[in-house]
Design an enzyme around this catalytic site. Structure first.
Site, mmCIF file in Angstrom:
data_model
loop_
_atom_site.group_PDB
_atom_site.id
_atom_site.type_symbol
_atom_site.label_atom_id
_atom_site.label_comp_id
_atom_site.label_asym_id
_atom_site.label_seq_id
_atom_site.Cartn_x
_atom_site.Cartn_y
_atom_site.Cartn_z
ATOM 1 C CB THR A 208 -23.113 18.815 2.682
ATOM 2 O OG1 THR A 208 -23.714 19.099 1.410
ATOM 3 C CG2 THR A 208 -24.301 17.992 3.322
ATOM 4 C CB THR B 248 -16.278 17.942 2.171
ATOM 5 O OG1 THR B 248 -17.182 18.735 2.935
ATOM 6 C CG2 THR B 248 -17.017 16.721 1.697
ATOM 7 C CE LYS C 86 -18.991 17.677 5.425
ATOM 8 N NZ LYS C 86 -19.712 18.653 4.334
#
Length: 275
Positions: free
Chosen positions: A191, A154, A180
């Site tokens: 996150t 992201t 990630k």
């Protein structure tokens, strides 16, 4: 002796990956990934300590603590499926059911992970279409694992993956991983998701203990301001396909496995902190 090797989540025997552009939030980029093991895996997981837990976290906790086995993981980027109420749990179930239609995997062995905007509902028709696109594309090639690592990003500036080999009971065993996250600086978009695969044969309670002990000293050390996301998840799947003598007690092989796992998690944690 721990040896760095090429690859990520598909480096261990029997693991495949795929990714696709499902158009969940991002346009013209891969935003869904899938991991699949040829055989059921012992599964371990650690999850956010946030009081608010996203639906995928609750779903995965049930699998880790009750089923204790998993064979597939479906990950989407763009929408977090957090603060989505009962519908959120239904989305997890629908995702698992869709995988079960296309692969010989029971619903309670399909893990789900989401990252992205909080409070938005998942477009399930796109998620299901994404799964339909990924299943025939599942591959154990290094490139498939690499593409999966790119698809789950992201706010990340680059993909993060690693693979190592270690001898257990005279047999070469592989541990691979991808993650990630770029530091838990702001809780609604940063996150941390981490997925680690291994062909080691190890009892599920020991696998869980090894992961829980390791996370304290790796991922949990990189919080920037004490925030944890609603979706933070680390999953570890062991399918036993290396055929090493099964690790069922804390012995030399267990210690060596823990050391190799530490190498993988520490590398991924540092990659996140550096991003």
């Amino acid at each position: 002796m721990i040896k760095m090797i090429k690859g990520g989540v598909t480096a261990a025997k029997g693991f495949c990956a795929a990714s696709t552009a499902a158009g969940i939030k991002y346009q013209n980029r891969q935003d869904m990934a899938m991991l699949y093991s040829e055989v059921p895996c012992a599964v371990a997981g650690t999850f956010t300590t946030n009081l608010v837990k996203a639906a995928p976290v609750k779903w995965d906790q049930k699998i880790v603590y009750e089923s204790k086995k998993a064979q597939a993981v479906v990950i989407n980027a763009g929408i977090a499926n957090a603060c989505t109420g009962e519908e959120g749990m239904r989305y997890c179930r629908q995702t698992a059911e869709k995988v079960g239609e296309l692969l010989p995997v029971p619903e309670d062995q399909v893990l789900v992970a989401s990252t992205g905007v909080i409070g938005m509902q998942l477009p399930m028709e796109r998620i299901c279409a994404g799964i339909e696109a990924m299943v025939p594309a599942l591959s154990g090639e290094t490139e498939s694992g690499h593409a999966a690592a790119q698809a789950i990003m992201t706010t990340d500036t680059h993909e993060k993956e690693i693979a190592v080999e270690v001898m257990l009971g005279g047999v070469p065993v592989t541990i691979g991983g991808m993650c990630k996250g770029s530091g838990m600086i702001h809780p609604n978009m940063c996150t941390m998701l981490s997925f680690v695969t291994t062909d080691a044969a190890i009892a599920q309670p020991l696998l869980l203990e090894a992961l829980q002990a390791d996370v304290c000293d790796t991922y949990n050390m990189i919080s920037v301001d004490g925030d944890t996301s609603t979706n933070d998840t680390c999953l570890l799947l062991a399918n036993g396909m290396a055929e090493n003598p099964v690790i069922s007690e804390k012995n030399e092989d267990y210690d060596r496995f823990c050391e190799a796992l530490r190498t993988v998690n520490e590398y991924l944690a540092k990659q996140m902190a550096g991003d």
